[in-house]
Design an enzyme around this catalytic site. Structure first.
Site, PDB file in Angstrom:
ATOM      1  N   CYS A  85      45.525  64.711  32.661  1.00 56.32           N
ATOM      2  CA  CYS A  85      46.480  63.863  33.383  1.00 56.32           C
ATOM      3  C   CYS A  85      46.935  64.584  34.636  1.00 56.32           C
ATOM      4  O   CYS A  85      47.880  65.360  34.607  1.00 56.32           O
ATOM      5  CB  CYS A  85      47.717  63.600  32.535  1.00 56.32           C
ATOM      6  SG  CYS A  85      47.427  62.597  31.094  1.00 56.32           S
ATOM      7  N   TYR A 350      23.044  48.494  35.298  1.00 51.82           N
ATOM      8  CA  TYR A 350      23.901  49.491  34.632  1.00 51.82           C
ATOM      9  C   TYR A 350      24.779  48.761  33.610  1.00 51.82           C
ATOM     10  O   TYR A 350      26.000  48.883  33.616  1.00 51.82           O
ATOM     11  CB  TYR A 350      24.782  50.246  35.630  1.00 51.82           C
ATOM     12  CG  TYR A 350      24.062  50.759  36.847  1.00 51.82           C
ATOM     13  CD1 TYR A 350      23.517  52.049  36.857  1.00 51.82           C
ATOM     14  CD2 TYR A 350      23.905  49.973  37.982  1.00 51.82           C
ATOM     15  CE1 TYR A 350      22.844  52.525  37.979  1.00 51.82           C
ATOM     16  CE2 TYR A 350      23.231  50.434  39.092  1.00 51.82           C
ATOM     17  CZ  TYR A 350      22.708  51.704  39.089  1.00 51.82           C
ATOM     18  OH  TYR A 350      22.063  52.160  40.207  1.00 51.82           O
ATOM     19  N   ASP A 441      27.377  48.182  38.164  1.00 49.30           N
ATOM     20  CA  ASP A 441      28.514  48.962  37.642  1.00 49.30           C
ATOM     21  C   ASP A 441      27.999  50.363  37.327  1.00 49.30           C
ATOM     22  O   ASP A 441      27.910  50.756  36.170  1.00 49.30           O
ATOM     23  CB  ASP A 441      29.053  48.259  36.384  1.00 49.30           C
ATOM     24  CG  ASP A 441      30.281  48.962  35.814  1.00 49.30           C
ATOM     25  OD1 ASP A 441      30.802  49.884  36.457  1.00 49.30           O
ATOM     26  OD2 ASP A 441      30.717  48.571  34.718  1.00 49.30           O
ATOM     27  N   CYS A 468      33.611  53.136  39.616  1.00 49.38           N
ATOM     28  CA  CYS A 468      34.638  54.068  39.133  1.00 49.38           C
ATOM     29  C   CYS A 468      34.746  55.262  40.076  1.00 49.38           C
ATOM     30  O   CYS A 468      35.378  56.256  39.744  1.00 49.38           O
ATOM     31  CB  CYS A 468      34.326  54.511  37.711  1.00 49.38           C
ATOM     32  SG  CYS A 468      32.711  55.257  37.556  1.00 49.38           S
TER      33      CYS A 468
HETATM   34  N1  SAH Z   1      28.743  47.682  32.794  1.00 46.36           N
HETATM   35  C1  SAH Z   1      28.966  48.435  31.590  1.00 46.36           C
HETATM   36  C2  SAH Z   1      28.606  49.921  31.683  1.00 46.36           C
HETATM   37  C3  SAH Z   1      29.020  50.662  32.922  1.00 46.36           C
HETATM   38  S1  SAH Z   1      28.883  52.425  32.823  1.00 46.36           S
HETATM   39  C4  SAH Z   1      30.371  48.251  31.105  1.00 46.36           C
HETATM   40  O1  SAH Z   1      31.228  47.747  31.829  1.00 46.36           O
HETATM   41  O2  SAH Z   1      30.649  48.574  29.962  1.00 46.36           O
HETATM   42  C5  SAH Z   1      27.395  52.789  33.580  1.00 46.36           C
HETATM   43  C6  SAH Z   1      26.189  52.586  32.697  1.00 46.36           C
HETATM   44  O3  SAH Z   1      25.045  52.874  33.484  1.00 46.36           O
HETATM   45  C7  SAH Z   1      26.095  53.494  31.491  1.00 46.36           C
HETATM   46  O4  SAH Z   1      25.868  52.712  30.347  1.00 46.36           O
HETATM   47  C8  SAH Z   1      24.875  54.395  31.782  1.00 46.36           C
HETATM   48  O5  SAH Z   1      24.147  54.716  30.625  1.00 46.36           O
HETATM   49  C9  SAH Z   1      24.069  53.527  32.691  1.00 46.36           C
HETATM   50  N2  SAH Z   1      23.164  54.181  33.650  1.00 46.36           N
HETATM   51  C10 SAH Z   1      23.288  55.390  34.241  1.00 46.36           C
HETATM   52  N3  SAH Z   1      22.320  55.582  35.147  1.00 46.36           N
HETATM   53  C11 SAH Z   1      21.531  54.468  35.138  1.00 46.36           C
HETATM   54  C12 SAH Z   1      20.376  54.052  35.884  1.00 46.36           C
HETATM   55  N4  SAH Z   1      19.836  54.836  36.795  1.00 46.36           N
HETATM   56  N5  SAH Z   1      19.874  52.830  35.631  1.00 46.36           N
HETATM   57  C13 SAH Z   1      20.433  52.019  34.705  1.00 46.36           C
HETATM   58  N6  SAH Z   1      21.515  52.359  33.969  1.00 46.36           N
HETATM   59  C14 SAH Z   1      22.074  53.563  34.187  1.00 46.36           C
END
Ligand code: SAH
Length: 513
Positions: A85, A350, A441, A468
């Site tokens: 935090c 993602y 995402d 994020c």
């Molecule tokens: N949209 C989802 C997850 C977002 S987090 C939600 O809101 O819950 C980002 C995600 O991207 C993770 O699950 C991770 O495993 C995946 N990721 C990371 N690099 C990636 C890539 N190059 N291609 C596809 N997915 C990926």
């Protein structure tokens, strides 16, 4: 100002005028800029210099001389040592203003978007109703203190020293009881904790994940070996643990202190209960917490949780948003930004366990999700079935590889059909996959260049970017806008109260439609 004016360990008086990227206070002493850890904007502090550079230095608060009007009493006594935090002593309203500024500044500085333009398109920040005890996932390192006592807690900021604190104000209140139970089992059965320096010892971390809407809890011990001694005793102890002994029960927490029911959680507060106990085998000498292999000791493999009226099953290795109440708001905004009418094809890159995909699927013609972790894709497919959603398909792979493959397929397919002089009115399989909307995402590092390039070539009407990390977001938006997209709407959603992290949703549209 003057190089060599200050030395390490000097005490200086500083008025804090700004906030840095990691939540630290920024102020000047005789024109020399200092980044002061644990100072709040508006404070006048006495600070001890920890590092001097030519034009700036680092310091930490020794004493608050005049507290800022934004300063509040921190809830956790370890907040200065623990890296978790960074801005706990700052009022929540000021935290939200800070996060909004951070996003806007990055969009301006890195993305090149003028402030006046951002004023026009950015909508008000979405804060949390109760910015405590919101995290549904915690990973506690297990180890020894200086006297050799077995402890669990948190790493002290930027180190691997463990602070013994099982009572985190961000996590679920029951975590403490669960951790104490694990430690008691370890002491009774002489189970050792992992020692990072020589790679000996057994228990490395305890992962606890809670479905806030269902009350289901998963406990997973990450071990440096094959099995735990007397595994059945751990299971027995955990199963007997009464989880609602603490004063602050989850029900208090969810209802708020004044008894008002908080939005999104509903009036029914399910009792928290452990449904899954497992071990994850990690014998590597790395900082990666989870091992690749999971063995169930008791109960289910996954826990379930709900966001809105969709049910999700989450395995220990899958990514799942840590703050379910805010996630629901975040997804509602992403869905609104996608502007779906039921006719669109949506790509959700993602996609994790398919949460955004399934929210979109109910208002789209078809959704394709892409995710790199196979277990998460398996979860996503199960989640679609469980929720009776038939128009979502998921692919395992990197977004920057899967998307270009499909794009190449679409181009090839279109050319071949032209050559064959077929009826061009009907859509081919590949054409149906052509996105009207792309949602991304990505993790903090943002989108791969190849992925952005392909998105531009595919030219969907709209792109919704959930991020994020506003620095990589700004970098990627710049590329997309140079490629013909225009920022239309944006909003900051606070998923991580008390920390400097922030989530942003942006909607872009292709300019030349
Ligand atoms: N949209 C989802 C997850 C977002 S987090 C939600 O809101 O819950 C980002 C995600 O991207 C993770 O699950 C991770 O495993 C995946 N990721 C990371 N690099 C990636 C890539 N190059 N291609 C596809 N997915 C990926």
């Amino acid at each position: 100002m003057v190089q060599g004016q200050y030395r390490k360990n000097d005490i200086v008086t500083v008025t804090i005028e700004d906030i840095g990227n990691d939540g630290e206070g920024i102020g000047k002493s005789d024109g020399y800029t200092l980044f002061v850890k644990d100072a709040v904007i508006g404070d006048m502090v006495e600070a001890r210099i920890t590092k001097c550079k030519r034009n700036y230095g680092y310091a930490r608060v020794e004493k608050v001389v005049t507290p800022s009007s934004f300063r509040v009493e921190p809830k956790c006594r370890f907040h200065r040592q623990c890296g978790g935090c960074q801005i706990q002593p700052m009022s929540y309203a000021r935290q939200l203003a800070y996060k909004t500024d951070k996003v806007r500044n990055n969009l301006q500085r890195i993305g090149g978007f003028p402030m006046e333009y951002l004023d026009e398109i950015m909508e008000p920040v979405v804060g949390m109703e109760e910015p405590w005890h919101y995290r549904n996932k915690a990973q506690f390192p297990v180890g020894y203190d200086k006297e050799g006592n077995l402890i669990a807690g948190f790493y002290a900021g930027r180190t691997h020293d463990i602070i013994a604190n099982t009572d985190c104000v961000l996590g679920a209140p029951e975590n403490q009881i669960i951790l104490e139970t694990v430690l008691a089992y370890m002491r009774e059965n002489q189970v050792s904790a992992y020692r990072e320096n020589d790679g000996t010892g057994l228990v490395r971390h305890v992962l606890i994940r809670t479905g806030y809407a269902t009350g289901e809890i998963l406990v997973c011990l990450v071990i440096n070996g094959e099995r735990l001694p007397a595994e059945e005793r751990l299971v027995e102890r955990l199963r007997k643990t009464v989880l609602d002994k603490k004063e602050e029960t989850p029900a208090d927490n969810i209802h708020g202190k004044d008894g008002r029911t908080l939005e999104h959680r509903g009036p029914e507060i399910p009792r928290r209960h452990i449904v899954s106990i497992s071990v994850s085998l990690n014998r590597e000498r790395t900082n990666v917490i989870m091992g690749k292999e999971i063995r169930i000791l008791w109960g289910k493999e996954n826990i379930q949780d709900k966001i809105g009226n969709l049910v999700f099953s989450i395995s220990p290795l899958s990514f799942y948003q840590v703050n379910p109440a805010q996630t629901e708001k975040l997804y509602a905004i992403a869905l609104d930004y996608a502007g779906l009418t039921g006719k669109e094809t949506v790509w959700d890159l993602y996609c994790g366990i398919g949460t955004i995909s399934l929210f979109m699927a109910r208002q789209a013609k078809k959704v394709y999700g892409v995710e790199v972790i196979p277990q998460a894709v398996e979860d996503a497919r199960q989640n679609a079935r469980r929720n009776g959603i038939e128009n979502a398909e998921f692919y395992v792979g990197k977004a920057e590889e899967v998307l270009p493959e499909f794009y190449a397929g679409i181009q090839k397919d279109t050319t071949e059909r032209r050559i064959a002089a077929e009826d061009m009115s009907g859509e081919s399989d590949q054409e149906k996959r052509h996105p009207d909307v792309i949602v991304v995402d990505p993790p903090r590092k943002g989108c791969d260049e190849k992925c952005l390039e392909t998105m531009l070539a595919m030219r969907p009407q709209r792109i919704v970017y959930v991020s994020c990390d506003s620095a990589t977001l700004a970098r990627d938006l710049k590329v997309l806008c140079e490629g013909g997209y225009e920022l239309k709407r944006g909003r900051v959603v606070d998923q991580f109260g008390q920390t400097v992290h922030v989530e942003t949703v942006i909607m872009m549209q292709y300019q030349y439609l």
